[in-house]
Design a protein around this motif. Structure first.
Motif, PDB file in Angstrom:
ATOM      1  N   SER A   1       1.012  -1.319  -0.064  1.00  0.00           N
ATOM      2  CA  SER A   1       0.101  -0.172  -0.608  1.00  0.00           C
ATOM      3  C   SER A   1       0.675   1.482  -0.103  1.00  0.00           C
ATOM      4  N   LYS A   2       1.961   1.168   0.537  1.00  0.00           N
ATOM      5  CA  LYS A   2       3.422   2.336   0.558  1.00  0.00           C
ATOM      6  C   LYS A   2       3.404   2.646  -0.493  1.00  0.00           C
TER       7      LYS A   2
ATOM      8  N   ASN B   1      -2.143  10.609  -0.924  1.00  0.00           N
ATOM      9  CA  ASN B   1      -0.861   9.642  -0.880  1.00  0.00           C
ATOM     10  C   ASN B   1       0.351  11.167  -0.281  1.00  0.00           C
TER      11      ASN B   1
ATOM     12  N   GLU C   1       2.337   1.975  -3.121  1.00  0.00           N
ATOM     13  CA  GLU C   1       1.235   1.840  -4.680  1.00  0.00           C
ATOM     14  C   GLU C   1       0.944   4.277  -4.082  1.00  0.00           C
ATOM     15  N   LEU C   2       1.020   3.994  -2.698  1.00  0.00           N
ATOM     16  CA  LEU C   2       0.708   5.560  -2.146  1.00  0.00           C
ATOM     17  C   LEU C   2       2.266   6.795  -2.874  1.00  0.00           C
TER      18      LEU C   2
END
Length: 238
Positions: free
Chosen positions: A91-92, A138, A94-95
């Motif tokens: 997830s990190k 983000n 992707e952000l």
């Protein structure tokens, strides 16, 4: 009265000339001497010019420092985003992806190596890109990114202020500070000192106090130059 040592630095000769001028303006008897009046008018003009030149030299140094600080802030953001790009939590990653894409675009364009004007333009554009509403989550989801962006904004503001001061100083500047050093030393050594020595020998009461004050200022400057020379010699010997 001894002559002024030629190894005197720009700031030192500026301070010396200011002191001599100040002492002259406070001495009504000395002001009645036509030769001294003419010589001090010349010295005052040179002193004003070296002061202005030194100011620009200082503002240029400040500008260089502000640019270095700005570059470091930009690089810090790049380091943070590069770390998130390989972060073990998907997830990190992707952000960080769209943020790193923006950063990489400006890095490839040479944002930290461009000239001052181009870099300022790119920094403003970079900050504008990061301010997009679509990237708010983000940035919020990645610790340290918002702070890194804020640091760039702060560094850019500091650079802009330093640049404004540099432009202001440049508009009043002629030659470099060093180019005024020799003429001031020459005026003191070839005009002022010989004349005052002659007036002391002749017993000219109007010049006595001023001669003493000039001698004290020159002795103080020469002592500082001598001490600096000794320290340099000691370091070389080591």
């Amino acid at each position: 009265m001894n002559k002024l040592k030629t190894a005197i630095r720009n700031a030192e000769v500026d301070g010396l000339s200011d002191s001599i001028i100040r002492n002259f303006k406070a001495d009504e008897k000395a002001q009645s001497d036509s030769f001294l009046k003419s010589a001090l008018e010349e010295l005052e003009s040179l002193s004003a010019q070296i002061t202005t030149a030194i100011l620009q030299d200082k503002t240029l140094s400040t500008l260089d420092s502000a640019d270095s600080a700005r570059d470091e802030a930009i690089k810090t953001l790049g380091t943070v985003l590069a770390a998130y790009a390989v972060f073990p939590i998907a997830s990190k990653k992707e952000l960080s992806a769209p943020l790193k894409a923006i950063y990489d675009k400006y890095a490839k364009a040479g944002i930290t190596t461009a000239n001052y004007t181009s870099e300022s333009s790119m920094v403003e554009s970079l900050l504008q890109d990061f301010s997009a509403d679509s990237l708010a989550e983000n940035i919020k989801g990645l610790e340290g990114v918002a702070e890194a962006i804020d640091s760039i904004r702060s560094a850019q503001n500091d650079f802009t202020r330093a640049n404004d001061e540099y432009v202001k100083a440049s508009s009043n500047k002629g030659a470099s500070a060093s180019s005024y050093n020799k003429p001031i030393v020459s005026l003191v050594n070839d005009k002022l000192v010989p004349y005052l020595n002659a007036m002391v020998i002749a017993g000219n009461a109007n010049c006595m106090d001023f001669a003493k004050s000039v001698e004290a200022e020159i002795n103080r400057a020469n002592e500082a130059i001598s001490k600096r020379g000794k320290k340099t010699a000691e370091k070389t010997a080591e």
